[in-house]
Design a protein around this motif. Structure first.
Motif, PDB file in Angstrom:
ATOM      1  N   HIS A 116       0.871  -1.185   0.000  1.00 30.91           N
ATOM      2  CA  HIS A 116       0.000   0.000   0.000  1.00 30.91           C
ATOM      3  C   HIS A 116       0.908   1.235   0.000  1.00 30.91           C
ATOM      4  O   HIS A 116       1.315   1.714   1.072  1.00 30.91           O
ATOM      5  N   PRO A 117       1.261   1.771  -1.143  1.00 34.94           N
ATOM      6  CA  PRO A 117       2.226   2.882  -1.186  1.00 34.94           C
ATOM      7  C   PRO A 117       1.742   4.140  -0.474  1.00 34.94           C
ATOM      8  O   PRO A 117       2.570   4.929   0.004  1.00 34.94           O
ATOM      9  N   LEU A 118       0.448   4.352  -0.393  1.00 37.89           N
ATOM     10  CA  LEU A 118      -0.071   5.565   0.227  1.00 37.89           C
ATOM     11  C   LEU A 118      -0.234   5.431   1.735  1.00 37.89           C
ATOM     12  O   LEU A 118      -0.615   6.402   2.391  1.00 37.89           O
ATOM     13  N   LYS A 119       0.037   4.256   2.284  1.00 40.04           N
ATOM     14  CA  LYS A 119      -0.078   4.059   3.716  1.00 40.04           C
ATOM     15  C   LYS A 119       1.105   4.699   4.422  1.00 40.04           C
ATOM     16  O   LYS A 119       2.251   4.613   3.962  1.00 40.04           O
ATOM     17  N   ILE A 120       0.827   5.333   5.582  1.00 38.94           N
ATOM     18  CA  ILE A 120       1.890   5.980   6.353  1.00 38.94           C
ATOM     19  C   ILE A 120       2.743   4.908   7.022  1.00 38.94           C
ATOM     20  O   ILE A 120       2.227   4.005   7.688  1.00 38.94           O
ATOM     21  N   ALA A 121       4.054   4.999   6.844  1.00 40.87           N
ATOM     22  CA  ALA A 121       4.964   4.006   7.411  1.00 40.87           C
ATOM     23  C   ALA A 121       5.276   4.323   8.861  1.00 40.87           C
ATOM     24  O   ALA A 121       5.421   5.486   9.241  1.00 40.87           O
ATOM     25  N   ASP A 122       5.366   3.290   9.672  1.00 40.85           N
ATOM     26  CA  ASP A 122       5.739   3.423  11.077  1.00 40.85           C
ATOM     27  C   ASP A 122       7.256   3.398  11.171  1.00 40.85           C
ATOM     28  O   ASP A 122       7.896   2.381  10.906  1.00 40.85           O
ATOM     29  N   PHE A 151      12.227   5.163   4.011  1.00 40.43           N
ATOM     30  CA  PHE A 151      13.485   5.775   4.426  1.00 40.43           C
ATOM     31  C   PHE A 151      13.271   7.150   5.052  1.00 40.43           C
ATOM     32  O   PHE A 151      13.855   7.466   6.092  1.00 40.43           O
ATOM     33  N   ILE A 152      12.446   7.967   4.432  1.00 44.82           N
ATOM     34  CA  ILE A 152      12.239   9.314   4.990  1.00 44.82           C
ATOM     35  C   ILE A 152      11.438   9.264   6.286  1.00 44.82           C
ATOM     36  O   ILE A 152      11.554  10.156   7.137  1.00 44.82           O
ATOM     37  N   SER A 153      10.635   8.208   6.470  1.00 42.75           N
ATOM     38  CA  SER A 153       9.890   8.071   7.713  1.00 42.75           C
ATOM     39  C   SER A 153      10.782   7.581   8.852  1.00 42.75           C
ATOM     40  O   SER A 153      10.656   8.032   9.994  1.00 42.75           O
ATOM     41  N   ALA A 154      11.691   6.679   8.547  1.00 43.82           N
ATOM     42  CA  ALA A 154      12.572   6.131   9.581  1.00 43.82           C
ATOM     43  C   ALA A 154      13.711   7.069   9.929  1.00 43.82           C
ATOM     44  O   ALA A 154      14.185   7.075  11.069  1.00 43.82           O
ATOM     45  N   LEU A 155      14.163   7.884   8.972  1.00 41.53           N
ATOM     46  CA  LEU A 155      15.325   8.751   9.189  1.00 41.53           C
ATOM     47  C   LEU A 155      14.959  10.218   9.339  1.00 41.53           C
ATOM     48  O   LEU A 155      15.874  11.061   9.436  1.00 41.53           O
ATOM     49  N   ALA A 156      13.665  10.522   9.366  1.00 44.78           N
ATOM     50  CA  ALA A 156      13.209  11.918   9.525  1.00 44.78           C
ATOM     51  C   ALA A 156      13.821  12.815   8.460  1.00 44.78           C
ATOM     52  O   ALA A 156      14.439  13.842   8.751  1.00 44.78           O
ATOM     53  N   MET A 157      13.622  12.446   7.197  1.00 44.32           N
ATOM     54  CA  MET A 157      14.170  13.215   6.061  1.00 44.32           C
ATOM     55  C   MET A 157      13.006  13.808   5.267  1.00 44.32           C
ATOM     56  O   MET A 157      12.782  13.456   4.103  1.00 44.32           O
ATOM     57  N   GLU A 158      12.269  14.693   5.889  1.00 40.15           N
ATOM     58  CA  GLU A 158      11.123  15.301   5.211  1.00 40.15           C
ATOM     59  C   GLU A 158      11.608  16.206   4.069  1.00 40.15           C
ATOM     60  O   GLU A 158      12.584  16.943   4.198  1.00 40.15           O
ATOM     61  N   GLY A 159      10.867  16.117   2.952  1.00 41.00           N
ATOM     62  CA  GLY A 159      11.198  16.937   1.793  1.00 41.00           C
ATOM     63  C   GLY A 159      12.296  16.381   0.918  1.00 41.00           C
ATOM     64  O   GLY A 159      12.720  17.063  -0.021  1.00 41.00           O
ATOM     65  N   GLN A 160      12.789  15.186   1.171  1.00 38.78           N
ATOM     66  CA  GLN A 160      13.878  14.596   0.382  1.00 38.78           C
ATOM     67  C   GLN A 160      13.477  13.265  -0.240  1.00 38.78           C
ATOM     68  O   GLN A 160      14.340  12.464  -0.587  1.00 38.78           O
TER      69      GLN A 160
END
Length: 254
Positions: free
Chosen positions: A109-115, A224-233
């Motif tokens: 589910h690509p649109l699901k928010i990752a934990d 990756f951006i959810s686990a590493l807090a890389m918003e906007g990248q």
């Protein structure tokens, strides 16, 4: 010899008497007195430990029925906790089926928010299964590519690992990168399964391969951006992931 018998006994008289055999010696710590004649010996020291002064307690138990002075502890106290409270063996080995299922649903589910807390775990059980499944579907299509699958996976994980450590502030482990890229290989298994049924060397195959590449790269960059807090990248992370999954798509199509 008769001269010795007539000797005067007064010649051997002295002031020494048997009573003087009682001698007293002072050694600093106590007085040691000794009576030689009557075989009486007495000794007094300056310090006696209090443990030696205590009288021995009499035994109050009965024969074959000792008093309950010692109660052995249970074997569980030596281990520190109860065996029932220990985690399962699969969880100790790092295999958690609940987390594997959640990661699989996140990829599907690509649109699901990752934990991020779950995705940051080093779980290689699911990626190994997906790599074997991808190689098995290629084998069904007449392509023996197990060596290429594992070789490209190792090189791709190393490249993404170096790139993410340069881009993120917190850093990431190699196991976490391999886990995420392995889970996101799941849509590529769908593409290789289509290659078993019909040929992908056409316009339909190219469109399907492009969609699968976008699906894999979008899911990997989202995790990756959810686990590493890389918003906007996300786009910067999705581009190298798309290059890696593009190689797998080429193996599936051709």
């Amino acid at each position: 010899m008769s001269g010795f018998d007539n000797l005067n006994t007064d010649f051997y008289q002295t002031s020494y008497s048997i009573d003087d055999q009682a001698q007293s010696y002072d050694y600093g710590e106590g007085t040691y007195s000794k009576q030689y004649g009557g075989y009486e010996y007495s000794q007094s020291t300056g310090y006696v430990p209090p443990e030696m002064m205590q009288q021995q307690q009499p035994y109050t138990g009965q024969i074959f029925q000792p008093s309950p002075t010692y109660t052995p502890s249970s074997p569980q106290s030596f281990y520190g906790s109860n065996f029932e409270d220990e985690p399962p063996l699969l969880e100790e080995l790092g295999i958690n089926f609940d987390h594997i299922w959640q990661k699989t649903l996140t990829v599907l589910h690509p649109l699901k928010i990752a934990d991020g807390s779950i995705m940051n775990e080093t779980d290689l059980a699911g990626p190994m299964v997906f790599c074997l499944a991808f190689g098995a579907t290629l084998l069904l299509a007449g392509k023996i590519q197990f060596g290429y699958v594992y070789g490209i996976s190792a090189i791709g994980c190393l490249g993404i690992f170096c790139l993410l450590n340069l881009m993120s502030m917190t850093g990431v482990s190699f196991g976490c990168v391999a886990s995420v890229l392995g889970y996101c290989l799941l849509p590529m298994i769908i593409l290789s399964s289509f290659a078993v049924v019909f040929s992908l060397q056409g316009m339909m195959g190219v469109i399907l391969a492009a969609g699968i590449i976008g699906w894999c790269s979008f899911s990997a960059s989202k995790i990756f951006i959810s686990a590493l807090a890389m918003e906007g990248q996300q786009l910067l992370v999705a581009y190298p992931c798309a290059l890696l999954y593009g190689v797998f798509a080429l193996i599936s199509v051709f």
